[in-house]
Write a protein that holds these residues in place. Sequence first.
Motif, PDB file in Angstrom:
ATOM      1  N   ARG A 337       0.802  -1.218   0.000  1.00 23.90           N
ATOM      2  CA  ARG A 337       0.000   0.000   0.000  1.00 23.90           C
ATOM      3  C   ARG A 337       0.835   1.270   0.000  1.00 23.90           C
ATOM      4  O   ARG A 337       1.947   1.299   0.516  1.00 23.90           O
ATOM      5  CB  ARG A 337      -0.899   0.016   1.247  1.00 23.90           C
ATOM      6  CG  ARG A 337      -1.945  -1.056   1.212  1.00 23.90           C
ATOM      7  CD  ARG A 337      -2.889  -0.921   2.374  1.00 23.90           C
ATOM      8  NE  ARG A 337      -3.617   0.343   2.317  1.00 23.90           N
ATOM      9  CZ  ARG A 337      -4.668   0.607   3.067  1.00 23.90           C
ATOM     10  NH1 ARG A 337      -5.111  -0.292   3.925  1.00 23.90           N
ATOM     11  NH2 ARG A 337      -5.284   1.765   2.978  1.00 23.90           N
ATOM     12  N   ASP A 338       0.246   2.304  -0.565  1.00 31.09           N
ATOM     13  CA  ASP A 338       0.812   3.646  -0.406  1.00 31.09           C
ATOM     14  C   ASP A 338       0.588   4.045   1.046  1.00 31.09           C
ATOM     15  O   ASP A 338      -0.465   3.775   1.616  1.00 31.09           O
ATOM     16  CB  ASP A 338       0.089   4.633  -1.325  1.00 31.09           C
ATOM     17  CG  ASP A 338       0.212   4.222  -2.782  1.00 31.09           C
ATOM     18  OD1 ASP A 338       1.348   4.193  -3.273  1.00 31.09           O
ATOM     19  OD2 ASP A 338      -0.823   3.910  -3.396  1.00 31.09           O
ATOM     20  N   MET A 339       1.566   4.730   1.604  1.00 31.83           N
ATOM     21  CA  MET A 339       1.472   5.080   3.016  1.00 31.83           C
ATOM     22  C   MET A 339       0.874   6.471   3.196  1.00 31.83           C
ATOM     23  O   MET A 339       1.267   7.420   2.521  1.00 31.83           O
ATOM     24  CB  MET A 339       2.859   5.024   3.656  1.00 31.83           C
ATOM     25  CG  MET A 339       3.513   3.654   3.570  1.00 31.83           C
ATOM     26  SD  MET A 339       2.585   2.327   4.366  1.00 31.83           S
ATOM     27  CE  MET A 339       2.656   2.872   6.060  1.00 31.83           C
ATOM     28  N   TYR A 340      -0.086   6.553   4.073  1.00 27.88           N
ATOM     29  CA  TYR A 340      -0.658   7.845   4.493  1.00 27.88           C
ATOM     30  C   TYR A 340      -1.298   7.602   5.845  1.00 27.88           C
ATOM     31  O   TYR A 340      -1.447   6.446   6.274  1.00 27.88           O
ATOM     32  CB  TYR A 340      -1.681   8.358   3.464  1.00 27.88           C
ATOM     33  CG  TYR A 340      -2.778   7.380   3.144  1.00 27.88           C
ATOM     34  CD1 TYR A 340      -3.977   7.403   3.844  1.00 27.88           C
ATOM     35  CD2 TYR A 340      -2.609   6.399   2.161  1.00 27.88           C
ATOM     36  CE1 TYR A 340      -4.983   6.488   3.570  1.00 27.88           C
ATOM     37  CE2 TYR A 340      -3.604   5.480   1.885  1.00 27.88           C
ATOM     38  CZ  TYR A 340      -4.789   5.525   2.592  1.00 27.88           C
ATOM     39  OH  TYR A 340      -5.776   4.608   2.331  1.00 27.88           O
TER      40      TYR A 340
ATOM     41  N   GLY B 189       7.036   3.115   7.525  1.00 29.82           N
ATOM     42  CA  GLY B 189       6.441   4.309   6.921  1.00 29.82           C
ATOM     43  C   GLY B 189       5.144   4.716   7.590  1.00 29.82           C
ATOM     44  O   GLY B 189       4.369   5.501   7.019  1.00 29.82           O
ATOM     45  N   GLN B 191       2.474   6.681   9.511  1.00 33.24           N
ATOM     46  CA  GLN B 191       2.418   8.150   9.610  1.00 33.24           C
ATOM     47  C   GLN B 191       1.399   8.661  10.620  1.00 33.24           C
ATOM     48  O   GLN B 191       1.118   9.853  10.683  1.00 33.24           O
ATOM     49  CB  GLN B 191       2.087   8.742   8.228  1.00 33.24           C
ATOM     50  CG  GLN B 191       3.201   8.484   7.227  1.00 33.24           C
ATOM     51  CD  GLN B 191       2.882   9.011   5.841  1.00 33.24           C
ATOM     52  OE1 GLN B 191       2.037   9.875   5.674  1.00 33.24           O
ATOM     53  NE2 GLN B 191       3.580   8.490   4.847  1.00 33.24           N
ATOM     54  N   ARG B 208      -5.392   4.241  -7.982  1.00 31.45           N
ATOM     55  CA  ARG B 208      -4.535   3.061  -8.114  1.00 31.45           C
ATOM     56  C   ARG B 208      -5.317   1.778  -7.850  1.00 31.45           C
ATOM     57  O   ARG B 208      -5.100   0.749  -8.476  1.00 31.45           O
ATOM     58  CB  ARG B 208      -3.358   3.178  -7.135  1.00 31.45           C
ATOM     59  CG  ARG B 208      -2.480   1.955  -7.121  1.00 31.45           C
ATOM     60  CD  ARG B 208      -1.425   1.974  -6.035  1.00 31.45           C
ATOM     61  NE  ARG B 208      -1.025   0.596  -5.730  1.00 31.45           N
ATOM     62  CZ  ARG B 208      -0.289   0.240  -4.713  1.00 31.45           C
ATOM     63  NH1 ARG B 208       0.160   1.149  -3.865  1.00 31.45           N
ATOM     64  NH2 ARG B 208       0.007  -1.037  -4.501  1.00 31.45           N
ATOM     65  N   HIS B 209      -6.244   1.841  -6.865  1.00 32.17           N
ATOM     66  CA  HIS B 209      -6.979   0.635  -6.483  1.00 32.17           C
ATOM     67  C   HIS B 209      -8.325   0.507  -7.188  1.00 32.17           C
ATOM     68  O   HIS B 209      -9.090  -0.413  -6.892  1.00 32.17           O
ATOM     69  CB  HIS B 209      -7.164   0.605  -4.971  1.00 32.17           C
ATOM     70  CG  HIS B 209      -5.866   0.416  -4.224  1.00 32.17           C
ATOM     71  ND1 HIS B 209      -5.257  -0.808  -4.115  1.00 32.17           N
ATOM     72  CD2 HIS B 209      -5.056   1.304  -3.608  1.00 32.17           C
ATOM     73  CE1 HIS B 209      -4.121  -0.674  -3.432  1.00 32.17           C
ATOM     74  NE2 HIS B 209      -3.981   0.596  -3.112  1.00 32.17           N
TER      75      HIS B 209
END
Lengths: 568, 241
Positions: A337-340, B189, B191, B208-209
């Motif tokens: 996953r993209d991190m946020y 990562g 946050q 993207r998904h």
Amino acid sequence: MAQQQYDIIIVGSGAGGGMATYQLANAGLKVALVEAGAYYDPAADTQRTQLRYPWESPRRGASTRLRPFGDFNACIGGWELDGEPFTNKGDTDFRWWRARMLGGRTNHWGRISLRFGPLDFQRKDIDGLGENWPIGYDDVKPYYDKVDKLIGVFGSNEGLYNDPDGFFLPAPKPRLHELFYINGARKLNVPVIPARKSILTKRINNERGVCFYCGQCSRACSIHADFSSTTALIYPALRGGQIDLYTNSMVREVTTNAEGKATGVAFINKETRQEQHLQGRIVVLAASACSSARILLNSKSPQHENGLGNSSGHVGRYLHDSTGASRAAFLPDLMNRDMYNEDGVEGMHVYTPWWLDNKNLDFPRGYHLEIGGGMGMPAYGFGFAVNQYNEFLGERVGGYGNALRDDVRKFYGARLSIACRGESVPQYDNYCELDPTVVDEWGIPVLRFNYHWTEHEIKQARHMQDFMEELLEASGGILLGTKPGADQDYGLTKPGEIIHEVGTTRMGMDARSSVTNEYGQLHDADNVFVVDAGTFVSQADKNPTWTIMALSWRTCDYIVDQIKQQNL
Amino acid sequence: MKTLNRRETLKSLLLAPLAGGIIASTGCATSTGAAARMNWTALPDSYSYGRTAVEMQTDAELMQESYFREHELLTIAVLCDIILPSDHANGGALDAGLPDFVEFIVKDRTNFKLPIRGGIAWLDVYAIEHFGADFINITEAQRLTVCDRIAYPDVTDAQLQAGISFFALMRNLTLTGYYTTAAGFKDLGYQGNTPNVWDGVPAAVLQRHGVAYEAEWLAKCVDQSRRDIPAQWDDDMKLIS
């Protein structure tokens, strides 16, 4: 020292007791609030666990005996308390969570705040089982409305008959895994709507803050942006004045006079181990369904030989908890996953209310679905079985070295889970009673539980398991674990485990088959009231807290009115 | 057996044979390990995070308790280092104080005590049998050979099952201990755990998904620019502020 005479003595400071304290103190009455645990302030650095990092704990948030939901959880108490046992009779396996702190179990609950619907007050009319409430939705609706506005709850008006609309704050947007669930549910024509939770997504007054989305309601909010009895009711009530707060005070019994009326309470000061007495015109029990039943059963006198309020023999009877079952899936679409920052509010942002008609099913009552997943903060347990999902990808499970770092990131947040919470059918034979031989460390007889699920709950759990599989797969998930079968009652939780136990002092019009009237007033002693979930005739497929507070408020209005009319 | 001093900021234990090591009586005359010494960052001796008096007492007692022998702690350190080595920009297990964490968590969760102690003993017996010395006193290459045999649950050799279970537990504890530190947060990562305003999944992530927010759903959601305006409703339960 001259004995203080109170207008009102309230036992217990959770949802029901907190609301009673707020309402009755604000009505100008002199209130004693008696709590078995200690004072608590989630903003005090000596007690704060919110926004702590896992490395601030040597066990990184792992559970302890004193905090079974993890050592950053706000709730001090648990399934077992030192010096305060309870017992199970025969093969009963009842679980009983007790909090010992100001605010009680409102310090750790999921903030899921659901009104009961019109059907929930008249289940016997629908399926012939259990009993109807003596009141209906229209009696409680004005109080739900007022609770919404006083406490604050986000949600959405959907026009669903049995999941009524409310005065909602706006909902938080769904997270990514929740969008996958929404798509899955749509494929199966299962409704899915924004969750309804008492978290302030918008300002309601100048005293409480607005949610800053740390996802940590269970650690108690230092800016009071979620509902707990302490921060939303008791602190404001204390600022108003006429309240004496007695903490670490374990109530043993309600004392009564020759007329059988309550005169006050006897409690143990846990710091001195001395017994003390409080005198009051009216006693309001809010110690939790089972604890209030215990106090009543222990309040024996010539006028109340079987315990106060127990001429019907119904104190402790019809004890029932919500049902529960859960399942999880791996969502391959969410690998790498993209991190946020996806903390959001604690727990789910979307849920599915009960959507089927039991007429077409082999069990009588419904359940709702709570959705889990997302990129939560790592705590103890994170990284266990780090790459077990490799088996679904044809890759090797196990290993060591820096490759594990890639596995951690690959599977982080790639999970979707569902937990069902359902309605059980109250049974006369499911009950708590005094254990004839066991006392706690204060010498007070303890509760003994007798509880067995019936085929209604077991068949419901089977349906839960079938539907969770369908929903998880429709959402793109690969099922994890195995589906529990008949030998495990289809994964049905143990009674008490959902911590929605209700019914032990149920309300009704007939004093021979109920303990209180519709206002929680004992049939046997008109100056004793119950404002916890003990008065529930049936626990709907909804979480009980909002109804506890609505009914507590309704009782308080009645008390004030009866005092004005000089009936009390 | 020597007990360990917890009052160092950098822990340092000599990776050398102990006279009369717990299992090995022979074969450990030479230390052939690549590292002569195991160094790791020490974790604090005390913590303050909203504890009750009873909890403070319980944790202080746990901190005082001495459970592992030096040999065992060294073995734990060597294993943690193999599982998450320090040759990485975000540091490895030893930089994150893993031996101290494992020591504490095993004392705290007492059901780990026997599996870890017994697992270390199993590992030493295995290393002596196959390579002639305790696990920490065989060569680095030999240690990795042992790990290659017990690091995968699909290995069916009955003789290795106890070692496989032990290694899985050590891997679990090492990863959980690492990813619950600041270094682990950076490596992952993560946050969160900070005040913010959640306003939905970023658009690029949605794209993207292949998912999207429905307009009808968004209409029910909070307008974060108005979050501080006190809530008001009309008589029909409609939010108007």
